[in-house]
Design a protein around this motif. Structure first.
Motif: not given
Length: 279
Positions: A14-24
């Motif tokens: 993804p261009e931006d991992f931060s939304p997925y990191i936020d799940v963690f």
């Protein structure tokens, strides 16, 4: 201590991992590792009662976001210390801070502010640009005699830095219980005193106003907590933020300004942005 490792696999990075990191992060797993080839995002949670339910929640949310699959596997902890001891070396940050691992020695000057650190599994060693940028901005801020909050304290490195700079009081919070324990241990190593609690955001701390708040967290979380931080800042108070990739910076800036915060200074290093805002 046993851990469960979760690895999210993507069809493409993804261009931006931060939304997925936020799940963690929202589910108590603050430290993640991302890879572009092959595109994966991984993290570990402590294998205690309830951990399986947390792992299932993370897995479900990631799959709903379009992740191809999420793998679960035991994580062997025995090599963790060896990795840190191999790569985590003394490092100078800013003009006065000297970050020294507990297993190393370093030559320091009389004006240096030495932070002895054993990060364990908590984020924040001074080796990552986001932490270095925060410390640099913290050093430039007028910390002496101020009431400080560290939101997302990780190893406690920023709280320790604020104490060494003469803060009147420091309160720290992190969603990860292990990080809070590590932060307390590091406070003892450095002979400083600050309160550290488990919680989500500045609302978990004693009510403000705070003269200075520091937050080294991903962009999505910074935008989520911005209204609460602004509400707890004293008039003329400072918010130091880090953990922002350039693509997310316009959104973080817009959110902060919408909450009544004005940009004072912006730094960038190795594709990461940190900034100082004032209320």
């Amino acid at each position: 201590m046993n851990w469960i490792q979760l690895t999210a696999e993507f069809s493409e990075a993804p261009e931006d991992f931060s939304p997925y990191i936020d799940v963690f992060v929202r589910n108590g797993c603050e430290n993640t590792i991302q890879n572009d080839v092959p595109p994966t995002l991984g993290g570990c949670i402590v294998d205690v009662p309830g951990a399986i339910a947390v792992a299932e929640t993370i897995t479900r949310e990631l799959l709903e976001m379009g992740v191809v699959r999420v793998l679960q596997a035991p994580f062997e902890e025995e090599n963790w210390d060896e990795v840190w001891r191999r790569f985590f070396k003394p490092r100078r940050v800013g003009e006065r801070f000297m970050i020294v691992p507990t297993w190393e020695t370093a030559e320091t000057g009389p004006d240096d502010l030495v932070i002895l650190l054993d990060p364990g599994q908590a984020f924040g060693t001074g080796d990552h640009p986001t932490t270095r940028l925060c410390l640099e901005l913290l050093e430039r801020a007028n910390v002496a005699g101020k009431r400080v909050a560290d939101v997302g304290c990780g190893s406690g490195i920023l709280s320790i830095g604020a104490c060494l700079l003469g803060a009147a009081s420091v309160s720290a919070v992190d969603v990860e219980p292990l990080s809070v324990e590590v932060a307390k241990e590091n406070a003892g190593r450095n002979r400083v005193d600050f309160a550290a609690v488990v919680g989500d955001g500045i609302a978990a701390l004693d009510p403000g106003p705070y003269d200075l708040v520091v937050s080294n967290i991903i962009s999505a979380v910074l935008m989520r907590i911005a209204p609460d931080v602004a509400a707890e800042l004293a008039e003329g108070g400072t918010w130091i933020v880090s953990g922002i990739i350039p693509a997310n910076w316009p959104d973080v800036l817009e959110t902060a300004e919408r909450c009544g915060l004005a940009l004072v200074e912006q730094l960038e290093e190795d594709g990461w942005i940190a900034a100082t805002f004032r209320r």
